[in-house]
Design a protein around this motif. Structure first.
Motif, short mmCIF file in Angstrom:
data_model
loop_
_atom_site.label_atom_id
_atom_site.label_comp_id
_atom_site.label_asym_id
_atom_site.label_seq_id
_atom_site.Cartn_x
_atom_site.Cartn_y
_atom_site.Cartn_z
N ARG A 97 57.26 105.95 53.96
CA ARG A 97 58.63 105.67 54.37
C ARG A 97 59.26 106.89 55.05
O ARG A 97 59.98 106.77 56.04
CB ARG A 97 59.47 105.27 53.16
CG ARG A 97 59.05 103.92 52.57
CD ARG A 97 59.93 103.55 51.40
NE ARG A 97 59.54 102.26 50.86
CZ ARG A 97 60.13 101.70 49.80
NH1 ARG A 97 61.13 102.31 49.20
NH2 ARG A 97 59.72 100.52 49.37
N ALA B 288 60.77 107.23 58.87
CA ALA B 288 62.08 107.80 59.21
C ALA B 288 61.93 108.94 60.21
O ALA B 288 62.75 109.08 61.13
CB ALA B 288 62.77 108.29 57.94
N THR C 292 61.41 107.49 63.57
CA THR C 292 62.68 106.97 64.12
C THR C 292 63.54 108.10 64.67
O THR C 292 64.11 108.00 65.76
CB THR C 292 63.44 106.22 63.02
OG1 THR C 292 62.63 105.14 62.54
CG2 THR C 292 64.75 105.66 63.58
N ARG C 293 63.61 109.22 63.90
CA ARG C 293 64.39 110.36 64.37
C ARG C 293 63.80 110.94 65.65
O ARG C 293 64.53 111.36 66.55
CB ARG C 293 64.46 111.44 63.29
CG ARG C 293 65.34 111.05 62.10
CD ARG C 293 65.62 112.27 61.24
NE ARG C 293 64.40 112.82 60.67
CZ ARG C 293 63.87 112.46 59.52
NH1 ARG C 293 64.47 111.52 58.78
NH2 ARG C 293 62.76 113.00 59.07
#
Length: 308
Positions: free
Chosen positions: A150, A154, A157-158
């Protein structure tokens, strides 16, 4: 780590194949290369992927068994073995028996041991048929990462957001560059090269400074001339005041019709007093006491001349 796979009565073969960390199996057609891979797939998944054979025990025994029995197994580096054994009973029903280290066990314990040891089989054909997102999930299932999945998502995504920001910044810089290029193209630059323009600027600055210096010198000359005139006027006034009354000289003036006749010596005094009065006026003494006294004396002298 799996150290060997083995089978009995599998497609008419009995084999015991040792395995290392990486093992390449080579041989002639029909030597059993695919049989070893298919036996391992049957042991782990309980089916024959890529063959079109159903998952029922009787279908599997009929497809790859030899007679009324079939056994496939593997051994790990700690010596523990896992086996699947298919056997046809007297009533014609084919059963499947699960063994761990030679001991019978329920199916769910067998599957739990496979999962605990991280044993899985990848169906290449089924993998290729998955969507891109499902392929990623399957790869994570087959090769679970050591870190936080997870957290990795993230971070991805960043990173994508940062890439979008950089792309926007690049577009802004490109627009600024285009604007600057258009502005430079619209500039009306003077003729000549940059060194020539710089030389012209230097020469103009020198001429400007020379003109300023000349103006300063002219102003200084005017100031000196004004001071000299004031000095001369002051000296003339001092001379007039310092001369005795009998020594004053009256300049020759033309006879006037209405000029009164002064007694002997009075005309000289009147002329002297008028010169002093004129000097006081030039000096700006319009209302000083000395001028008032001089006017009074002149008036008295004229009155005496008239009354004779």
């Amino acid at each position: 780590m799996i150290t060997r796979i083995y089978a009995r009565d599998f497609k008419g073969l009995d084999f015991d194949q040792p395995l290392a960390l990486r093992t390449v199996i080579m041989g002639k057609v029909g030597s059993g290369k695919s049989s070893r891979a298919l036996a391992l797939a049957l042991l782990v998944t309980g089916s024959l992927p890529g063959t079109g054979v159903a998952k029922s025990n009787s279908d599997i025994l009929n497809a790859v068994g030899n007679g009324d029995s079939l056994t496939v197994g593997m051994e790990f580096d700690d010596g523990v073995t896992l086996e699947r054994a298919y056997k046809s009973r007297k009533n014609g029903v084919v059963g499947c028996e699960f063994r761990i280290a030679g001991e019978r066990c329920p199916k769910h314990l067998f599957e739990m041991e496979l999962d605990r040891r991280g044993v899985s089989i990848a169906d290449v054909a089924a993998f290729l048929a998955l969507s891109d997102a499902k392929k990623v999930d399957e790869l994570f299932r087959l090769f679970p990462p050591a870190g936080d999945v997870r957290g990795l998502g993230a971070a991805i995504t960043r990173a994508k957001e940062r890439i979008s920001e950089l792309e926007s910044a690049i577009k802004g810089k490109e627009q600024s560059c285009r604007s600057l290029s258009e502005s430079l193209a619209g500039l009306n630059l003077p003729a000549g090269s940059l060194p020539e323009v710089q030389a012209t600027i230097v020469q103009t600055e020198r001429e400007y400074q020379a003109a300023r210096d000349e103006l300063t010198r002219e102003r200084l000359k005017q100031t000196q001339a004004r001071a000299e005139r004031e000095k001369q006027d002051t000296a003339q006034q001092s001379t007039l005041f310092s001369q005795p009354q009998g020594t004053l000289q009256t300049p020759a003036q033309p006879e006037q019709a209405n000029q009164p006749a002064f007694p002997h010596g009075s005309g000289v005094a009147v002329a002297a007093l008028e010169r002093v009065l004129s000097a006081l006026r030039r000096a700006g003494c319009e209302s000083c006491a000395a001028q008032m006294v001089l006017r009074r004396e002149l008036k008295q002298l004229r009155t005496e001349a008239v009354n004779g």
